[in-house]
Design a protein around this motif. Structure first.
Motif, PDB file in Angstrom:
ATOM      1  N   LEU A  42      48.486  44.495  41.194  1.00 31.88           N
ATOM      2  CA  LEU A  42      47.957  43.137  41.096  1.00 31.88           C
ATOM      3  C   LEU A  42      46.564  43.045  41.702  1.00 31.88           C
ATOM      4  O   LEU A  42      45.684  42.355  41.167  1.00 31.88           O
ATOM      5  CB  LEU A  42      48.917  42.167  41.788  1.00 31.88           C
ATOM      6  CG  LEU A  42      48.562  40.678  41.709  1.00 31.88           C
ATOM      7  CD1 LEU A  42      48.569  40.213  40.243  1.00 31.88           C
ATOM      8  CD2 LEU A  42      49.517  39.846  42.534  1.00 31.88           C
ATOM      9  N   MET A  43      46.346  43.771  42.799  1.00 39.92           N
ATOM     10  CA  MET A  43      45.035  43.733  43.445  1.00 39.92           C
ATOM     11  C   MET A  43      43.974  44.441  42.599  1.00 39.92           C
ATOM     12  O   MET A  43      42.825  44.002  42.541  1.00 39.92           O
ATOM     13  CB  MET A  43      45.126  44.378  44.839  1.00 39.92           C
ATOM     14  CG  MET A  43      45.967  43.571  45.831  1.00 39.92           C
ATOM     15  SD  MET A  43      46.251  44.430  47.389  1.00 39.92           S
ATOM     16  CE  MET A  43      44.593  44.574  48.004  1.00 39.92           C
ATOM     17  N   THR A  44      44.364  45.532  41.931  1.00 34.67           N
ATOM     18  CA  THR A  44      43.392  46.235  41.093  1.00 34.67           C
ATOM     19  C   THR A  44      43.039  45.442  39.838  1.00 34.67           C
ATOM     20  O   THR A  44      41.931  45.563  39.305  1.00 34.67           O
ATOM     21  CB  THR A  44      43.950  47.604  40.687  1.00 34.67           C
ATOM     22  OG1 THR A  44      45.242  47.446  40.092  1.00 34.67           O
ATOM     23  CG2 THR A  44      44.077  48.518  41.900  1.00 34.67           C
ATOM     24  N   GLN A  45      43.964  44.613  39.378  1.00 31.07           N
ATOM     25  CA  GLN A  45      43.677  43.787  38.210  1.00 31.07           C
ATOM     26  C   GLN A  45      42.743  42.630  38.551  1.00 31.07           C
ATOM     27  O   GLN A  45      42.098  42.076  37.656  1.00 31.07           O
ATOM     28  CB  GLN A  45      44.989  43.260  37.616  1.00 31.07           C
ATOM     29  CG  GLN A  45      45.850  44.353  36.982  1.00 31.07           C
ATOM     30  CD  GLN A  45      47.179  43.822  36.476  1.00 31.07           C
ATOM     31  OE1 GLN A  45      47.509  42.646  36.672  1.00 31.07           O
ATOM     32  NE2 GLN A  45      47.951  44.688  35.797  1.00 31.07           N
ATOM     33  N   ASN A  46      42.706  42.234  39.778  1.00 29.52           N
ATOM     34  CA  ASN A  46      41.824  41.141  40.227  1.00 29.52           C
ATOM     35  C   ASN A  46      40.911  41.683  41.336  1.00 29.52           C
ATOM     36  O   ASN A  46      41.009  41.283  42.504  1.00 29.52           O
ATOM     37  CB  ASN A  46      42.655  39.952  40.730  1.00 29.52           C
ATOM     38  CG  ASN A  46      43.583  39.401  39.670  1.00 29.52           C
ATOM     39  OD1 ASN A  46      43.197  38.591  38.848  1.00 29.52           O
ATOM     40  ND2 ASN A  46      44.833  39.868  39.684  1.00 29.52           N
ATOM     41  N   ARG A  47      40.058  42.595  40.947  1.00 32.96           N
ATOM     42  CA  ARG A  47      39.251  43.290  41.938  1.00 32.96           C
ATOM     43  C   ARG A  47      38.277  42.372  42.661  1.00 32.96           C
ATOM     44  O   ARG A  47      38.071  42.492  43.874  1.00 32.96           O
ATOM     45  CB  ARG A  47      38.499  44.432  41.263  1.00 32.96           C
ATOM     46  CG  ARG A  47      39.414  45.564  40.797  1.00 32.96           C
ATOM     47  CD  ARG A  47      38.612  46.710  40.225  1.00 32.96           C
ATOM     48  NE  ARG A  47      39.484  47.810  39.828  1.00 32.96           N
ATOM     49  CZ  ARG A  47      39.046  48.954  39.297  1.00 32.96           C
ATOM     50  NH1 ARG A  47      37.739  49.141  39.109  1.00 32.96           N
ATOM     51  NH2 ARG A  47      39.892  49.908  38.956  1.00 32.96           N
TER      52      ARG A  47
END
Length: 199
Positions: A42-47
């Motif tokens: 989730l964090m990598t998708q919303n960098r």
């Protein structure tokens, strides 16, 4: 401890507690790693959001840490307040420490050979300075007369020398000791007795 230090300590303790709970949880629940992977995805998708949030948290932690360090290093150490006594009227703004008053009283000890040790307790009351003398006297002394003489001498010395208003002087005889006669005198007596015996 100031609020900033307490808050920083609370956050640090909370992080340690979270790591401890997470470690124990990982030992008994394999799904925890699944949750961790899901959070990482989730964090990598919303960098951008993750980057901004992480930067804000890091900046906040740095500011908080520097605030605690500088506030602690810049804090002045307060020296213990020394007990003082007002001399004369309050408007005169003249004070004397209890240590100085004790030194003045200790000088009077030489005037009383019957006093082996002397301790003082000094306080200020509405009717004047209260002095308590804790005395170790010799057994041969006249205790009532010694106490009366010491009360009079201390009161006169403080009033004449310093200008203090003495409300009361209390004498407490904490111990009585016997003074052995000098060895020279004892040896002389023994020599005289031997001479008489020889005659």
């Amino acid at each position: 401890m100031r609020f900033l230090e307490k808050f920083f300590l609370f956050i640090f303790t909370l992080c340690l507690a979270a790591l401890g709970v997470g470690g124990i949880w990982a030992c008994y629940d394999a799904n925890l790693l699944h949750y961790v992977n899901w959070a990482a995805t989730l964090m990598t998708q919303n960098r951008w959001l993750t980057l901004i949030g992480s930067a804000c948290l890091l900046l906040f932690a740095i500011l908080l840490l520097f605030g605690v360090v500088f506030s602690s290093s810049g804090r002045r150490k307060e020296s213990p307040a020394q007990n003082v006594i007002m001399v004369g009227e309050a408007a005169d703004n003249v004070q004397i420490s209890t240590v100085a008053v004790d030194c003045i009283i200790q000088q009077l000890k030489n005037n009383f050979p019957a006093v082996q040790d002397l301790e003082t307790r000094i306080s200020q009351a509405s009717d004047g300075v209260q002095v308590m003398l804790k005395v170790v006297a010799v057994a041969e002394a006249n205790i009532p007369q010694l106490a009366a003489d010491m009360r009079q001498a201390v009161k006169a010395q403080l009033e004449d020398m310093v200008g203090l208003k003495v409300g009361a002087v209390k004498v407490v005889v904490s111990d009585v000791v016997s003074v052995a006669p000098p060895k020279s005198a004892t040896s002389n007596i023994n020599l005289d007795e031997n001479k008489d015996t020889a005659i």
